[in-house]
Design a protein around this motif. Structure first.
Motif, PDB file in Angstrom:
ATOM      1  N   SER A 151       4.361  26.838 -11.824  1.00  0.00           N
ATOM      2  CA  SER A 151       2.765  27.528 -12.348  1.00  0.00           C
ATOM      3  C   SER A 151       2.571  28.613 -11.802  1.00  0.00           C
ATOM      4  N   PRO A 152       1.661  29.532 -12.449  1.00  0.00           N
ATOM      5  CA  PRO A 152       1.103  30.734 -11.726  1.00  0.00           C
ATOM      6  C   PRO A 152       0.059  30.440 -10.491  1.00  0.00           C
ATOM      7  N   ALA A 184       0.126  39.021 -19.475  1.00  0.00           N
ATOM      8  CA  ALA A 184      -0.194  37.495 -19.633  1.00  0.00           C
ATOM      9  C   ALA A 184      -1.194  37.120 -18.661  1.00  0.00           C
ATOM     10  N   HIS A 185      -2.244  36.232 -18.696  1.00  0.00           N
ATOM     11  CA  HIS A 185      -3.022  35.797 -17.944  1.00  0.00           C
ATOM     12  C   HIS A 185      -3.533  34.508 -18.328  1.00  0.00           C
ATOM     13  N   ASP A 186      -4.194  33.556 -17.450  1.00  0.00           N
ATOM     14  CA  ASP A 186      -4.807  32.181 -17.906  1.00  0.00           C
ATOM     15  C   ASP A 186      -3.816  31.458 -18.644  1.00  0.00           C
ATOM     16  N   ASP A 191       1.661  28.923 -19.900  1.00  0.00           N
ATOM     17  CA  ASP A 191       2.785  28.490 -21.208  1.00  0.00           C
ATOM     18  C   ASP A 191       4.037  29.164 -20.822  1.00  0.00           C
ATOM     19  N   ILE A 192       4.169  30.357 -20.314  1.00  0.00           N
ATOM     20  CA  ILE A 192       5.094  31.327 -20.026  1.00  0.00           C
ATOM     21  C   ILE A 192       6.107  30.495 -18.932  1.00  0.00           C
ATOM     22  N   PHE A 193       5.394  29.986 -17.828  1.00  0.00           N
ATOM     23  CA  PHE A 193       6.001  29.269 -16.814  1.00  0.00           C
ATOM     24  C   PHE A 193       6.677  28.016 -17.506  1.00  0.00           C
ATOM     25  N   LYS A 194       5.903  27.289 -18.174  1.00  0.00           N
ATOM     26  CA  LYS A 194       6.357  25.986 -18.865  1.00  0.00           C
ATOM     27  C   LYS A 194       7.674  26.401 -19.914  1.00  0.00           C
ATOM     28  N   GLU A 245      10.868  41.228 -20.486  1.00  0.00           N
ATOM     29  CA  GLU A 245      11.068  40.992 -22.041  1.00  0.00           C
ATOM     30  C   GLU A 245       9.678  40.853 -23.020  1.00  0.00           C
ATOM     31  N   ILE A 246       8.583  40.656 -22.243  1.00  0.00           N
ATOM     32  CA  ILE A 246       7.449  40.536 -23.041  1.00  0.00           C
ATOM     33  C   ILE A 246       6.566  41.315 -23.129  1.00  0.00           C
ATOM     34  N   GLN A 247       6.896  42.726 -22.359  1.00  0.00           N
ATOM     35  CA  GLN A 247       5.999  43.771 -22.333  1.00  0.00           C
ATOM     36  C   GLN A 247       6.266  44.613 -23.862  1.00  0.00           C
ATOM     37  N   PRO A 248       5.308  45.232 -24.275  1.00  0.00           N
ATOM     38  CA  PRO A 248       5.249  46.124 -25.365  1.00  0.00           C
ATOM     39  C   PRO A 248       6.200  47.248 -25.410  1.00  0.00           C
TER      40      PRO A 248
END
Length: 321
Positions: A151-152, A184-186, A191-194, A245-248
């Motif tokens: 988790s973050p 990404a935040h909150d 969700d990304i960690f999971k 990979e999730i960057q624009p």
């Protein structure tokens, strides 16, 4: 009046989000001279936060976690670090506010005690260590049995990991590209960690190998070419690969442009969108900054800055009334 100036930081990568040998997290980062956060504080009857409205809630919450019963404080946020871009604004805001209360009321707490009180450093200890001592930092993460999940920091409640290595960073210019978007935040971050954890063990081992046998020796020997090669390698493996990979597309284009136009190494800090590039000289850095600013102006928008590492922690001045 108490005045606190605290630094932003680059988070180069988390190390172990596999936890097979019992520890999790760990990371490397660089403390930055700018942008930074600056606030002033005085004793008051209530809790009052002036200035940057985006960070005001975090500052208020952090201050309340330290305040003695029935006491107050007035905090003025005079300069802020952009939030949710990968520069560690949340940690600096929370610890700066806690430090202000600590100084105003003479509580005598250490930086790490303040971090625990405000719930920061539960994944990465880099921001806490940046406030404390600055420089290039390597932290050792946490026992997985204590943390219990991938988790973050914002969703973790364990203390900051131990600092295993701290070294002054060379006087290499650092170009920052702060795109006009948020990382990404909150809930999204959780969700990304999971979704992506645990990271395959072979990738974790590769990250550790690059840090121990390429990045750290290059830092100590002030070998910019090898340090840059390590930065570039880390973008392609482990948890950092998933963050990249999730960057624009415009952010990824800046990473590649920096690499092709004078930066020895370039990458994304934390969840982005901040891109950093390490140059060999101030003239090269300024040239690259101008070119990157033009790229941002023609695509996603944002600001390109030229800075360098900060080899000291936060500055706290003033005294008790």
């Amino acid at each position: 009046m108490i005045r606190i100036v605290s630094p932003s930081r680059l988070h180069l990568t988390l190390i172990d989000l596999n936890a097979e040998i019992g520890r999790v997290d760990g990371g490397v980062g660089i403390t930055l001279e700018s942008p930074g956060m600056e606030l002033s504080a005085v004793e008051a009857e209530t809790v009052e936060v002036l200035g940057d409205s985006v960070l005001a809630g975090r500052v208020r919450k952090a201050a309340k976690s330290l305040l003695p019963e029935d006491r107050g404080i007035r905090i003025n946020i005079e300069r802020a670090i952009p939030d949710h871009v990968g520069l560690g604004s949340g940690t600096q805001a929370a610890i700066s506010a806690a430090a202000a209360v600590n100084e105003v009321y003479g509580l005598g707490k250490s930086v790490r005690e303040l971090a625990v009180a405000v719930g920061r450093g539960g994944t990465s200890g880099i921001g806490v260590a940046a406030f404390e001592n600055g420089g290039f930092l390597l932290d050792g993460g946490h026992k997985f049995k204590d943390k219990g999940a991938f988790s973050p920091s914002a969703a973790s409640h364990v203390p900051p990991g131990p600092v295993l290595f701290r070294e002054d960073f060379p006087d290499w210019p650092i170009v920052l590209a702060i795109a006009d978007t948020k990382g990404a935040h909150d809930a999204e971050e959780v969700d990304i960690f999971k979704k992506v954890c645990p990271i395959p063990l072979a990738e974790v081992q590769e990250v550790a190998h690059v840090i121990l046998m390429q990045m750290l020796p290059a830092l100590v020997e002030e070998d910019l070419e090898s340090f840059g090669a390590a930065v570039n390698h880390l973008q392609t493996v482990g948890f950092k690969k998933r963050e990249v990979e999730i960057q624009p597309r415009p952010v990824l284009d800046v990473v590649q442009f920096m690499r092709d136009n004078g930066a020895s190494g370039s990458g994304v800090s934390s969840f982005g969108p901040v891109v950093y590039g390490i140059a060999g000289s101030m003239s090269e850095g300024e040239k690259l900054r101008k070119e990157v600013q033009q790229m941002l102006d023609e695509s996603i928008g944002g600001e390109a800055l030229l800075t360098k590492a900060r080899n000291r922690g936060a500055e706290i001045s003033g005294g008790l009334f």
